[in-house]
Design a protein around this motif. Structure first.
Motif, PDB file in Angstrom:
ATOM      1  N   ASP A 101       0.845  -1.315   0.053  1.00 50.71           N
ATOM      2  CA  ASP A 101      -0.007   0.140  -0.004  1.00 50.71           C
ATOM      3  C   ASP A 101       0.835   1.218   0.017  1.00 50.71           C
ATOM      4  O   ASP A 101       0.659   2.145  -0.742  1.00 50.71           O
ATOM      5  CB  ASP A 101      -0.953  -0.103   1.050  1.00 50.71           C
ATOM      6  CG  ASP A 101      -0.286  -0.121   2.496  1.00 50.71           C
ATOM      7  OD1 ASP A 101       0.929  -0.691   2.540  1.00 50.71           O
ATOM      8  OD2 ASP A 101      -0.856   0.401   3.555  1.00 50.71           O
ATOM      9  N   ALA A 105       1.160   4.219  -2.886  1.00 53.69           N
ATOM     10  CA  ALA A 105       1.092   5.824  -2.585  1.00 53.69           C
ATOM     11  C   ALA A 105       2.485   6.429  -2.907  1.00 53.69           C
ATOM     12  O   ALA A 105       2.247   7.695  -3.579  1.00 53.69           O
ATOM     13  CB  ALA A 105       1.056   5.799  -1.126  1.00 53.69           C
ATOM     14  N   ALA A 244      -4.821   5.571  -2.575  1.00 54.65           N
ATOM     15  CA  ALA A 244      -3.292   6.189  -2.831  1.00 54.65           C
ATOM     16  C   ALA A 244      -3.627   7.429  -3.313  1.00 54.65           C
ATOM     17  O   ALA A 244      -2.299   8.221  -3.584  1.00 54.65           O
ATOM     18  CB  ALA A 244      -2.742   5.030  -3.850  1.00 54.65           C
TER      19      ALA A 244
END
Length: 463
Positions: A101, A105, A244
Motif C-alpha cells: 500500500d 502511494a 493512494a
C-alpha cells in the motif's frame, strides 16, 4: 536439457512470473529481472537507431538538428531519470518490507511531481525552441530546417518524463515485464510512424524532420496510457486505488530528497554532454553528424547494458528492505560480471566493424569516417563502463543518489570538460580530442565508483 531449461525460464521472465527477489537463487532472480529489462532497453536503443536512420536520409542538417536537440533534451531525461531513481528506490524498499500500500502511494506522489515539472519545460521549450538551437551553435540552415522539430519534442516532453517515472516504479516493484511491454509498444509505434510521417505515403505528403518529432511524441504518449491502465487496473504489484490518490508530504519530501540527487547526477552528466557537443559543433556539420551517429550506435549497446544494471538496482532496494545487505552486495557483483561479458564482446565487434555500422546511417564518406573514428575510441572504455554503470545503479537502488552525483561532478566537470577543451582546441586535435576524453573520463568514473562502493556505506541508507 540446458537449452530447454533456459527457454523455460526465458518465457516465464517475459511473462513476469517471478515475484520474490529476496530469497532463493540470486542468479535466477537477476535473470528474471534482467531479461525484460534488457529487452526494454533494446527497444529504446532500437528506437534511437531507427530514428537517426530515417532522419539521416534527409541530409546532414537534419542529423545535426537531432544531435543538438537531443543534447539539450537530455536535461528532460535527467529530471525523468531522477524521479525514476526515487521511484525505484522507494518502491523497491517498500516491496522488500511487504508494504504494498505504501509502494502504491509513493508511485502516485512521484507521478504528480513529474507531471508538474514537465509542464514548465513544455511551455518554455516550445517558445524558445529556435533559441535553444542557436545557442548550441546551429547554422542558419539547421535553424531554418530544425526549429519546428525542437519545439515539438519539448512540447511533448511529458510523455518522456512519465515513461521514465512509471517504468521506474514498475522495476522497483519487480514488474519488469510490464515496463518492457510499455517500451515495446511506445517505440514500436514510433518505428512504424517514422517513415510514414517523415516521407509520406501515397498522396499524403511527408512532414520531413517534423514528422520524426510527431512520431516520437505519439508513440510515447500511447505508452504512457498503457502504463496508467495497468496502474489503475491493478495488474501489477502497484495498484493505485482511491486510497493512494492523496498527497502525502512526508513521502513527497523523501522522493524529492532522493530524486534531487538523481537529477543532479544526470544533469551534471547531461550538461557535460551538451558542452562536449558544443565543442564538436565548432568543427562543422560533418563532425557533428558523425559524432551524433556514433553516439546513437553507442547508446544502442549501452542501453541494454543499463537494462542489466537496472536489475542490480531492484535487487539492492528489495534486499535492503528485507534486511539482507550481503545478498544485495552479491547481486551487484554477479550483475557486473555479466555486464563485462556483454560489453567486452561489443567493444571487440566495434573495433573491427565501426565503419560498417556508421555507413548504415549516412552515405557521406566524410561523415562515416568521423563517426567510425568516434565509435572506435568510445568502445575502448567499454569494459570500465560495464562496471561503472552497475555500481552507479547499485547506489541509486539503495537510495544513495548523492554519491554518484559527487563522483559525476568531480570526474565529468572538473576533469572531463577542461581536458576535452585542451585536447580539442588548445592542442588542435579537433573532434578527436573530445572522443579521446570521453573514453578516458568514463573509465576513470568507473574506477572511482568501484572504490567508493567497496567501502559499503550504501548498505546503511535509510529510505
Amino acid at each position: 536439457m540446458r537449452i530447454t531449461k533456459l527457454l523455460y525460464h526465458f518465457r516465464h521472465a517475459l511473462q513476469g512470473d517471478y515475484d520474490n527477489y529476496t530469497a532463493g537463487s540470486i542468479r535466477q532472480a537477476i535473470f528474471y529481472l534482467a531479461v525484460p529489462m534488457i529487452l526494454e532497453m533494446i527497444m529504446e536503443s532500437l528506437f534511437a537507431i531507427v530514428d537517426i536512420f530515417f532522419v539521416g536520409k534527409l541530409g546532414v542538417n537534419a542529423v545535426a538538428t537531432v544531435g543538438l536537440t537531443e543534447s539539450v533534451v537530455t536535461i528532460v531525461y535527467s529530471i525523468g531519470v531522477g524521479f525514476s531513481m526515487a521511484a525505484t528506490a522507494v518502491i523497491s524498499r517498500r516491496v522488500g518490507e511487504k508494504r504494498l500500500d505504501k509502494a502504491a502511494a509513493a508511485a502516485f506522489q512521484v507521478i504528480v511531481l513529474g507531471a508538474i515539472f514537465s509542464l514548465t519545460i513544455s511551455i518554455s521549450g516550445y517558445i524558445y525552441g529556435g533559441t535553444v538551437l542557436e545557442l548550441m551553435g546551429a547554422s542558419p540552415a539547421v535553424l531554418s530546417e530544425g526549429t519546428r522539430y525542437t519545439q515539438i519534442i519539448f512540447a511533448g516532453n511529458i510523455s518522456i518524463m512519465l515513461l521514465f517515472i512509471i517504468n521506474g516504479a514498475f522495476r522497483g516493484a519487480g514488474n519488469a515485464a510490464i515496463a518492457m511491454r510499455t517500451l515495446w509498444l511506445a517505440n514500436g509505434i514510433n518505428i512504424v510512424l517514422d517513415p510514414l510521417l517523415i516521407f509520406g505515403i501515397g498522396n499524403i505528403p511527408g512532414m520531413g524532420i517534423e514528422g520524426a518529432a510527431w512520431a516520437t511524441t505519439i508513440g510515447r504518449s500511447i505508452g504512457v496510457l498503457f502504463q496508467l491502465y495497468h496502474l489503475v487496473k491493478g495488474s501489477t504489484r502497484i495498484n493505485i486505488t482511491a486510497q493512494a490518490v492523496k498527497l502525502r508530504w512526508n513521502t513527497v519530501k523523501n522522493i524529492i530528497k532522493i530524486s534531487s540527487g538523481g537529477m543532479g547526477q544526470f544533469l551534471i552528466d547531461s550538461a557535460s554532454w551538451i558542452f562536449l557537443t558544443r565543442i564538436v559543433s565548432e568543427f562543422g556539420s560533418v563532425a557533428l553528424a558523425g559524432y551524433t551517429i556514433a553516439f546513437r550506435v553507442v547508446m544502442f549497446t549501452l542501453l541494454p547494458a543499463w537494462g542489466l544494471s537496472n536489475a542490480a538496482a531492484t535487487m539492492v532496494g528489495q534486499n535492503l528492505g528485507a534486511k539482507l545487505p550481503e545478498r544485495a552486495e552479491k547481486s551487484v557483483w554477479y550483475t557486473a560480471r555479466y555486464n563485462v561479458y556483454f560489453l567486452g564482446f561489443v567493444s571487440v565487434l566495434f573495433l573491427f566493424t565501426a565503419d560498417i555500422f556508421v555507413s548504415w546511417f549516412s552515405a557521406d564518406e566524410a561523415v562515416v569516417a568521423a563517426g567510425a573514428t568516434a565509435l572506435k575510441i568510445f568502445c575502448l572504455g567499454y569494459i570500465f563502463f560495464a562496471f561503472g554503470m552497475v555500481i552507479v545503479q547499485a547506489f541509486n537502488g539503495a537510495g544513495d543518489t548523492r554519491t554518484p552525483t559527487i563522483i559525476n561532478l568531480g570526474v565529468l566537470w572538473v576533469f572531463q570538460l577542461p581536458l576535452s577543451y585542451l585536447l580539442a582546441i588548445q592542442y588542435n586535435l579537433g573532434e578527436m580530442g573530445v572522443f579521446i576524453t570521453i573514453a578516458i573520463s568514463h573509465s576513470l568514473h568507473a574506477l572511482v565508483s568501484l572504490w567508493v562502493f567497496r567501502k559499503g556505506k550504501w548498505k546503511n541508507m535509510k529510505v
